[in-house]
Design a protein around this motif. Sequence first.
Motif, PDB file in Angstrom:
ATOM      1  N   ALA A 118      39.068  33.877  34.952  1.00 54.20           N
ATOM      2  CA  ALA A 118      40.005  33.515  33.885  1.00 54.20           C
ATOM      3  C   ALA A 118      39.686  32.153  33.286  1.00 54.20           C
ATOM      4  O   ALA A 118      40.087  31.861  32.152  1.00 54.20           O
ATOM      5  CB  ALA A 118      41.436  33.520  34.424  1.00 54.20           C
ATOM      6  N   HIS A 119      38.960  31.306  34.027  1.00 52.91           N
ATOM      7  CA  HIS A 119      38.744  29.932  33.573  1.00 52.91           C
ATOM      8  C   HIS A 119      37.294  29.564  33.286  1.00 52.91           C
ATOM      9  O   HIS A 119      37.041  28.597  32.571  1.00 52.91           O
ATOM     10  CB  HIS A 119      39.299  28.951  34.616  1.00 52.91           C
ATOM     11  CG  HIS A 119      40.767  29.081  34.807  1.00 52.91           C
ATOM     12  ND1 HIS A 119      41.685  28.606  33.900  1.00 52.91           N
ATOM     13  CD2 HIS A 119      41.489  29.669  35.791  1.00 52.91           C
ATOM     14  CE1 HIS A 119      42.908  28.874  34.317  1.00 52.91           C
ATOM     15  NE2 HIS A 119      42.816  29.531  35.464  1.00 52.91           N
ATOM     16  N   ILE A 120      36.351  30.307  33.846  1.00 54.10           N
ATOM     17  CA  ILE A 120      34.929  29.967  33.701  1.00 54.10           C
ATOM     18  C   ILE A 120      34.214  31.143  33.050  1.00 54.10           C
ATOM     19  O   ILE A 120      34.357  32.272  33.479  1.00 54.10           O
ATOM     20  CB  ILE A 120      34.273  29.675  35.080  1.00 54.10           C
ATOM     21  CG1 ILE A 120      35.057  28.638  35.874  1.00 54.10           C
ATOM     22  CG2 ILE A 120      32.815  29.273  34.897  1.00 54.10           C
ATOM     23  CD1 ILE A 120      35.034  27.240  35.329  1.00 54.10           C
ATOM     24  N   GLN A 121      33.437  30.840  32.028  1.00 50.98           N
ATOM     25  CA  GLN A 121      32.687  31.887  31.337  1.00 50.98           C
ATOM     26  C   GLN A 121      31.209  31.550  31.303  1.00 50.98           C
ATOM     27  O   GLN A 121      30.802  30.613  30.618  1.00 50.98           O
ATOM     28  CB  GLN A 121      33.206  32.050  29.896  1.00 50.98           C
ATOM     29  CG  GLN A 121      34.647  32.484  29.797  1.00 50.98           C
ATOM     30  CD  GLN A 121      34.889  33.829  30.450  1.00 50.98           C
ATOM     31  OE1 GLN A 121      34.118  34.758  30.260  1.00 50.98           O
ATOM     32  NE2 GLN A 121      35.951  33.935  31.217  1.00 50.98           N
ATOM     33  N   PRO A 173      38.778  39.303  45.530  1.00 47.84           N
ATOM     34  CA  PRO A 173      39.569  39.537  44.310  1.00 47.84           C
ATOM     35  C   PRO A 173      40.466  38.368  43.887  1.00 47.84           C
ATOM     36  O   PRO A 173      40.533  38.049  42.698  1.00 47.84           O
ATOM     37  CB  PRO A 173      40.390  40.778  44.647  1.00 47.84           C
ATOM     38  CG  PRO A 173      39.540  41.508  45.641  1.00 47.84           C
ATOM     39  CD  PRO A 173      38.867  40.430  46.457  1.00 47.84           C
ATOM     40  N   HIS A 174      41.156  37.724  44.824  1.00 50.53           N
ATOM     41  CA  HIS A 174      42.072  36.648  44.430  1.00 50.53           C
ATOM     42  C   HIS A 174      41.324  35.429  43.877  1.00 50.53           C
ATOM     43  O   HIS A 174      41.838  34.739  42.998  1.00 50.53           O
ATOM     44  CB  HIS A 174      42.993  36.247  45.590  1.00 50.53           C
ATOM     45  CG  HIS A 174      42.301  35.579  46.737  1.00 50.53           C
ATOM     46  ND1 HIS A 174      41.550  36.274  47.667  1.00 50.53           N
ATOM     47  CD2 HIS A 174      42.244  34.270  47.101  1.00 50.53           C
ATOM     48  CE1 HIS A 174      41.072  35.417  48.555  1.00 50.53           C
ATOM     49  NE2 HIS A 174      41.463  34.196  48.234  1.00 50.53           N
ATOM     50  N   ILE A 175      40.120  35.188  44.341  1.00 52.03           N
ATOM     51  CA  ILE A 175      39.319  34.079  43.815  1.00 52.03           C
ATOM     52  C   ILE A 175      38.606  34.517  42.540  1.00 52.03           C
ATOM     53  O   ILE A 175      38.542  33.773  41.562  1.00 52.03           O
ATOM     54  CB  ILE A 175      38.333  33.561  44.880  1.00 52.03           C
ATOM     55  CG1 ILE A 175      39.129  32.934  46.031  1.00 52.03           C
ATOM     56  CG2 ILE A 175      37.352  32.560  44.286  1.00 52.03           C
ATOM     57  CD1 ILE A 175      38.306  32.407  47.168  1.00 52.03           C
ATOM     58  N   GLN A 176      38.100  35.726  42.536  1.00 51.92           N
ATOM     59  CA  GLN A 176      37.421  36.276  41.360  1.00 51.92           C
ATOM     60  C   GLN A 176      38.321  36.217  40.124  1.00 51.92           C
ATOM     61  O   GLN A 176      37.886  35.821  39.046  1.00 51.92           O
ATOM     62  CB  GLN A 176      37.017  37.720  41.638  1.00 51.92           C
ATOM     63  CG  GLN A 176      36.285  38.390  40.509  1.00 51.92           C
ATOM     64  CD  GLN A 176      36.080  39.856  40.809  1.00 51.92           C
ATOM     65  OE1 GLN A 176      36.865  40.677  40.347  1.00 51.92           O
ATOM     66  NE2 GLN A 176      35.066  40.180  41.585  1.00 51.92           N
ATOM     67  N   GLU A 177      39.564  36.598  40.301  1.00 54.92           N
ATOM     68  CA  GLU A 177      40.516  36.619  39.189  1.00 54.92           C
ATOM     69  C   GLU A 177      40.703  35.225  38.594  1.00 54.92           C
ATOM     70  O   GLU A 177      40.681  35.054  37.377  1.00 54.92           O
ATOM     71  CB  GLU A 177      41.856  37.157  39.690  1.00 54.92           C
ATOM     72  CG  GLU A 177      42.906  37.299  38.620  1.00 54.92           C
ATOM     73  CD  GLU A 177      44.202  37.863  39.196  1.00 54.92           C
ATOM     74  OE1 GLU A 177      45.258  37.291  38.886  1.00 54.92           O
ATOM     75  OE2 GLU A 177      44.144  38.845  39.956  1.00 54.92           O
ATOM     76  N   GLN A 178      40.869  34.230  39.455  1.00 53.99           N
ATOM     77  CA  GLN A 178      41.106  32.875  38.972  1.00 53.99           C
ATOM     78  C   GLN A 178      39.859  32.263  38.340  1.00 53.99           C
ATOM     79  O   GLN A 178      39.939  31.637  37.279  1.00 53.99           O
ATOM     80  CB  GLN A 178      41.619  31.992  40.112  1.00 53.99           C
ATOM     81  CG  GLN A 178      43.009  32.410  40.567  1.00 53.99           C
ATOM     82  CD  GLN A 178      43.521  31.548  41.701  1.00 53.99           C
ATOM     83  OE1 GLN A 178      43.392  30.336  41.668  1.00 53.99           O
ATOM     84  NE2 GLN A 178      44.088  32.183  42.709  1.00 53.99           N
ATOM     85  N   VAL A 179      38.710  32.450  38.979  1.00 54.99           N
ATOM     86  CA  VAL A 179      37.470  31.899  38.428  1.00 54.99           C
ATOM     87  C   VAL A 179      37.147  32.579  37.100  1.00 54.99           C
ATOM     88  O   VAL A 179      36.833  31.911  36.109  1.00 54.99           O
ATOM     89  CB  VAL A 179      36.297  32.052  39.426  1.00 54.99           C
ATOM     90  CG1 VAL A 179      34.973  31.642  38.774  1.00 54.99           C
ATOM     91  CG2 VAL A 179      36.546  31.222  40.679  1.00 54.99           C
ATOM     92  N   MET A 181      34.344  25.905  41.325  1.00 56.58           N
ATOM     93  CA  MET A 181      35.746  26.308  41.293  1.00 56.58           C
ATOM     94  C   MET A 181      36.069  27.240  42.460  1.00 56.58           C
ATOM     95  O   MET A 181      37.125  27.099  43.096  1.00 56.58           O
ATOM     96  CB  MET A 181      36.087  26.984  39.969  1.00 56.58           C
ATOM     97  CG  MET A 181      37.549  27.341  39.858  1.00 56.58           C
ATOM     98  SD  MET A 181      37.962  27.991  38.222  1.00 56.58           S
ATOM     99  CE  MET A 181      39.721  28.194  38.416  1.00 56.58           C
ATOM    100  N   ALA A 182      35.195  28.184  42.752  1.00 56.53           N
ATOM    101  CA  ALA A 182      35.434  29.120  43.856  1.00 56.53           C
ATOM    102  C   ALA A 182      35.534  28.367  45.188  1.00 56.53           C
ATOM    103  O   ALA A 182      36.420  28.652  46.000  1.00 56.53           O
ATOM    104  CB  ALA A 182      34.316  30.159  43.919  1.00 56.53           C
TER     105      ALA A 182
END
Length: 81
Positions: free
Chosen positions: A58-61, A50-56, A70-71
């Motif tokens: 938010a920035h990568i689509q 979850p903590h990595i999923q949230e950041q990735v 990024m992960a």
Amino acid sequence: ATEESRRQLRNLRQTGRVRAYVQRFRELQYRLPGMSEEEAFSTFLAGLAPHIQEQVGAHIQGDLSAAITMAERLDLFHASA
């Protein structure tokens, strides 16, 4: 075999380091040559911690390669902190 690989990929979760998750994700993805980039991206993102999923997320689509990069960087950062 294809459906089993698809099921395993959908159920795959990051439980340790990102690199190990990416390796297993790629192994399963290669068994599914018809998988779209969009489906691969969303499946990869869903399996991240979850903590990595949230950041990735938010920035990568939609860019699987960028999401993996990024992960892995986030994982290294958290491991060294």
